[in-house]
Design a protein around this motif. Sequence first.
Motif, PDB file in Angstrom:
ATOM      1  N   GLY A   1     -12.965  12.825  -2.961  1.00 14.61           N
ATOM      2  CA  GLY A   1     -12.467  12.992  -1.606  1.00 14.61           C
ATOM      3  C   GLY A   1     -10.965  12.855  -1.479  1.00 14.61           C
ATOM      4  N   TYR A   2     -10.379  11.892  -2.173  1.00 16.51           N
ATOM      5  CA  TYR A   2      -8.934  11.670  -2.075  1.00 16.51           C
ATOM      6  C   TYR A   2      -8.163  12.295  -3.228  1.00 16.51           C
ATOM      7  CZ  TYR A   2     -10.035   8.122  -5.559  1.00 16.51           C
ATOM      8  OH  TYR A   2     -10.500   7.487  -6.689  1.00 16.51           O
ATOM      9  N   VAL A   3      -8.874  12.883  -4.183  1.00 18.19           N
ATOM     10  CA  VAL A   3      -8.241  13.360  -5.420  1.00 18.19           C
ATOM     11  C   VAL A   3      -7.666  14.758  -5.218  1.00 18.19           C
ATOM     12  CG1 VAL A   3      -8.562  13.835  -7.871  1.00 18.19           C
ATOM     13  CG2 VAL A   3      -9.822  11.962  -6.790  1.00 18.19           C
ATOM     14  N   SER A   4      -6.375  14.804  -4.929  1.00 10.80           N
ATOM     15  CA  SER A   4      -5.681  16.074  -4.785  1.00 10.80           C
ATOM     16  C   SER A   4      -4.242  15.884  -5.248  1.00 10.80           C
ATOM     17  CB  SER A   4      -5.700  16.566  -3.333  1.00 10.80           C
ATOM     18  OG  SER A   4      -4.811  15.808  -2.534  1.00 10.80           O
ATOM     19  N   GLN A   5      -3.578  16.968  -5.566  1.00  9.07           N
ATOM     20  CA  GLN A   5      -2.202  16.878  -6.041  1.00  9.07           C
ATOM     21  C   GLN A   5      -1.307  16.199  -5.001  1.00  9.07           C
ATOM     22  OE1 GLN A   5      -0.846  20.747  -7.280  1.00  9.07           O
ATOM     23  NE2 GLN A   5      -2.410  20.956  -8.854  1.00  9.07           N
ATOM     24  N   HIS A   6      -1.465  16.592  -3.732  1.00 10.94           N
ATOM     25  CA  HIS A   6      -0.615  16.025  -2.689  1.00 10.94           C
ATOM     26  C   HIS A   6      -0.836  14.522  -2.562  1.00 10.94           C
ATOM     27  CE1 HIS A   6       1.588  15.614   1.076  1.00 10.94           C
ATOM     28  NE2 HIS A   6       0.539  14.974   1.571  1.00 10.94           N
ATOM     29  N   ASN A   7      -2.094  14.098  -2.516  1.00 14.47           N
ATOM     30  CA  ASN A   7      -2.375  12.675  -2.380  1.00 14.47           C
ATOM     31  C   ASN A   7      -1.860  11.886  -3.577  1.00 14.47           C
ATOM     32  OD1 ASN A   7      -3.376  11.844   0.060  1.00 14.47           O
ATOM     33  ND2 ASN A   7      -5.518  11.884  -0.528  1.00 14.47           N
ATOM     34  N   TYR A   8      -2.079  12.410  -4.780  1.00  8.11           N
ATOM     35  CA  TYR A   8      -1.624  11.681  -5.958  1.00  8.11           C
ATOM     36  C   TYR A   8      -0.098  11.577  -6.003  1.00  8.11           C
ATOM     37  CZ  TYR A   8      -6.003  10.886  -8.486  1.00  8.11           C
ATOM     38  OH  TYR A   8      -7.217  10.407  -8.890  1.00  8.11           O
ATOM     39  N   ARG A   9       0.575  12.638  -5.591  1.00  6.22           N
ATOM     40  CA  ARG A   9       2.039  12.550  -5.530  1.00  6.22           C
ATOM     41  C   ARG A   9       2.466  11.465  -4.541  1.00  6.22           C
ATOM     42  NH1 ARG A   9       1.887  18.412  -5.807  1.00  6.22           N
ATOM     43  NH2 ARG A   9       2.628  19.087  -7.860  1.00  6.22           N
ATOM     44  N   THR A  10       1.779  11.417  -3.418  1.00  7.26           N
ATOM     45  CA  THR A  10       2.096  10.393  -2.418  1.00  7.26           C
ATOM     46  C   THR A  10       1.810   8.999  -2.965  1.00  7.26           C
ATOM     47  OG1 THR A  10       1.597  11.895  -0.583  1.00  7.26           O
ATOM     48  CG2 THR A  10       1.556   9.544  -0.105  1.00  7.26           C
ATOM     49  N   TYR A  11       0.621   8.805  -3.539  1.00  3.63           N
ATOM     50  CA  TYR A  11       0.241   7.491  -4.054  1.00  3.63           C
ATOM     51  C   TYR A  11       1.273   6.963  -5.042  1.00  3.63           C
ATOM     52  CZ  TYR A  11      -4.560   8.295  -2.319  1.00  3.63           C
ATOM     53  OH  TYR A  11      -5.655   8.522  -1.546  1.00  3.63           O
ATOM     54  N   TYR A  12       1.548   7.752  -6.060  1.00  8.48           N
ATOM     55  CA  TYR A  12       2.374   7.236  -7.151  1.00  8.48           C
ATOM     56  C   TYR A  12       3.858   7.242  -6.804  1.00  8.48           C
ATOM     57  CZ  TYR A  12      -1.988   7.279  -9.682  1.00  8.48           C
ATOM     58  OH  TYR A  12      -3.289   7.034 -10.070  1.00  8.48           O
ATOM     59  N   SER A  13       4.310   8.201  -5.999  1.00 10.02           N
ATOM     60  CA  SER A  13       5.707   8.172  -5.570  1.00 10.02           C
ATOM     61  C   SER A  13       5.965   6.947  -4.698  1.00 10.02           C
ATOM     62  CB  SER A  13       6.062   9.450  -4.798  1.00 10.02           C
ATOM     63  OG  SER A  13       5.996  10.587  -5.626  1.00 10.02           O
ATOM     64  N   GLN A  14       5.035   6.647  -3.804  1.00 11.30           N
ATOM     65  CA  GLN A  14       5.219   5.485  -2.950  1.00 11.30           C
ATOM     66  C   GLN A  14       4.949   4.185  -3.692  1.00 11.30           C
ATOM     67  OE1 GLN A  14       3.403   5.850   0.926  1.00 11.30           O
ATOM     68  NE2 GLN A  14       4.620   7.651   1.427  1.00 11.30           N
TER      69      GLN A  14
ATOM     70  N   GLY B   1       0.814  -1.207   0.000  1.00 12.52           N
ATOM     71  CA  GLY B   1       0.000   0.000   0.000  1.00 12.52           C
ATOM     72  C   GLY B   1       0.845   1.253   0.000  1.00 12.52           C
ATOM     73  N   THR B   2       0.182   2.382   0.176  1.00 13.97           N
ATOM     74  CA  THR B   2       0.850   3.678   0.269  1.00 13.97           C
ATOM     75  C   THR B   2       0.167   4.483   1.370  1.00 13.97           C
ATOM     76  OG1 THR B   2      -0.580   4.969  -1.205  1.00 13.97           O
ATOM     77  CG2 THR B   2       1.138   3.639  -2.256  1.00 13.97           C
ATOM     78  N   LYS B   3       0.788   5.543   1.783  1.00  6.53           N
ATOM     79  CA  LYS B   3       0.142   6.457   2.707  1.00  6.53           C
ATOM     80  C   LYS B   3      -0.965   7.215   1.991  1.00  6.53           C
ATOM     81  CE  LYS B   3       4.183   7.188   5.680  1.00  6.53           C
ATOM     82  NZ  LYS B   3       5.146   8.190   6.198  1.00  6.53           N
ATOM     83  N   SER B   4      -1.861   7.807   2.777  1.00  7.36           N
ATOM     84  CA  SER B   4      -2.947   8.607   2.217  1.00  7.36           C
ATOM     85  C   SER B   4      -3.321   9.676   3.227  1.00  7.36           C
ATOM     86  CB  SER B   4      -4.162   7.734   1.899  1.00  7.36           C
ATOM     87  OG  SER B   4      -5.203   8.485   1.324  1.00  7.36           O
ATOM     88  N   SER B   5      -3.404  10.919   2.792  1.00  6.94           N
ATOM     89  CA  SER B   5      -3.714  12.017   3.696  1.00  6.94           C
ATOM     90  C   SER B   5      -5.219  12.133   3.923  1.00  6.94           C
ATOM     91  CB  SER B   5      -3.184  13.336   3.110  1.00  6.94           C
ATOM     92  OG  SER B   5      -3.638  14.440   3.880  1.00  6.94           O
ATOM     93  N   SER B   6      -5.597  12.451   5.156  1.00  2.00           N
ATOM     94  CA  SER B   6      -7.015  12.656   5.475  1.00  2.00           C
ATOM     95  C   SER B   6      -7.452  14.087   5.211  1.00  2.00           C
ATOM     96  CB  SER B   6      -7.275  12.313   6.945  1.00  2.00           C
ATOM     97  OG  SER B   6      -6.498  13.136   7.801  1.00  2.00           O
ATOM     98  N   THR B   7      -6.514  14.961   4.850  1.00  2.00           N
ATOM     99  CA  THR B   7      -6.867  16.360   4.625  1.00  2.00           C
ATOM    100  C   THR B   7      -7.800  16.567   3.431  1.00  2.00           C
ATOM    101  OG1 THR B   7      -4.822  17.129   5.656  1.00  2.00           O
ATOM    102  CG2 THR B   7      -5.944  18.671   4.196  1.00  2.00           C
ATOM    103  N   PRO B   8      -7.544  15.979   2.261  1.00  2.00           N
ATOM    104  CA  PRO B   8      -8.424  16.221   1.118  1.00  2.00           C
ATOM    105  C   PRO B   8      -9.894  15.872   1.361  1.00  2.00           C
ATOM    106  CG  PRO B   8      -6.356  15.306   0.360  1.00  2.00           C
ATOM    107  CD  PRO B   8      -6.341  15.212   1.851  1.00  2.00           C
ATOM    108  N   PRO B   9     -10.221  14.717   1.982  1.00  2.00           N
ATOM    109  CA  PRO B   9     -11.650  14.467   2.233  1.00  2.00           C
ATOM    110  C   PRO B   9     -12.283  15.439   3.222  1.00  2.00           C
ATOM    111  CG  PRO B   9     -10.289  12.699   3.133  1.00  2.00           C
ATOM    112  CD  PRO B   9      -9.412  13.529   2.272  1.00  2.00           C
ATOM    113  N   VAL B  10     -11.487  15.934   4.179  1.00  2.00           N
ATOM    114  CA  VAL B  10     -12.012  16.957   5.101  1.00  2.00           C
ATOM    115  C   VAL B  10     -12.397  18.204   4.311  1.00  2.00           C
ATOM    116  CG1 VAL B  10     -11.419  18.517   6.993  1.00  2.00           C
ATOM    117  CG2 VAL B  10     -10.679  16.124   7.075  1.00  2.00           C
TER     118      VAL B  10
END
Length: 319
Positions: free
Chosen positions: A288-301, A100-109
């Motif tokens: 909810g999870y679709v943001s630049q920061h999250n996508y960078r995290t998903y694909y980088s990890q 898996g990868t990390k995922s930020s809770s900020t975008p869904p908030v």
Amino acid sequence: MNLRCAVLDDFQAVATSLADWGPVLGRVEVVSFPEHFDTEEELVAAVRDFDIIVTLRERVSFPASTLDRLPRLTLLVASGMRNSVIDFAAAARNDVTVCGTKSSSTPPVELTWALLLGLARGIVTENAALRAGGPWQSTVGVDLHGRRLGLLGLGKIGSRVAQVGLSFGMDVVAWSQNLTERGTKEHGVQLAASKEELLSSSDFVSVHLALSDRTRGLLGAPELALLKPSAYLVNTSRAAIVDQEALLDALREGRIAGAGVDVFDVEPLPGDHPMRTAPRLLATPHLGYVSQHNYRTYYSQAVEDIEAFLAGSPVRRLG
């Protein structure tokens, strides 16, 4: 011969631009699929010749029937550290490592508040009227200050939604099956006496629970009937927590003021799905999870997961 990696559901074609795949290029051929495969047959036909699959959240299911038909698959990378649509036993039986990868809770908030504010102030209606040369001011906004925000769930996301509500001067209450008064006091909110009390007393209700056997169908027709006619419901969690037909009925009959929804029983939503035309509904396509920061995290990890797997030391293993 290079290994082949399929990146699924890359709708915005950003998987290779928001992450550096350099560490694995030369050893791995990366193929991005911008389209969604609606059936198992379509999925298997597209990826049966791939050794690695990177899948986005829980958009694509990997039951035993699928994993058994992917003989070359050795690594499955899922964004996030929790996935309910992968059969981990079948993956192990087929010698497929799942990471898996990390995922930020900020975008869904943030999206939760985008939906809630959009409903309260009639943003879509007013924007459409302004652009079409329609009436100047056709809605009367609902004030947040002094209104009650009821949160179903006070975890990582729900607690941050609560903080924003408090900053607006809202009366924030929360409930979940295991929530205690001590747990709510930590976040400066009140513990609702019951789910029913929260639903009947709140002006805005927002869902922030994980989907489980206990929460599936938690809000059915009887529960939705407890909401005030002036109340709004927001769901950025999981569609199955709210009975979809009961919600559609409540919206069509005007028994609630409106709903903001980011999750659906079928995704992507079919063109003829009733949620696309339901009245009093502000809907977004699971952003909810679709943001630049999250996508960078998903694909980088994801790249890190692949690199570690190739080195014989998988990281962030799931299952």
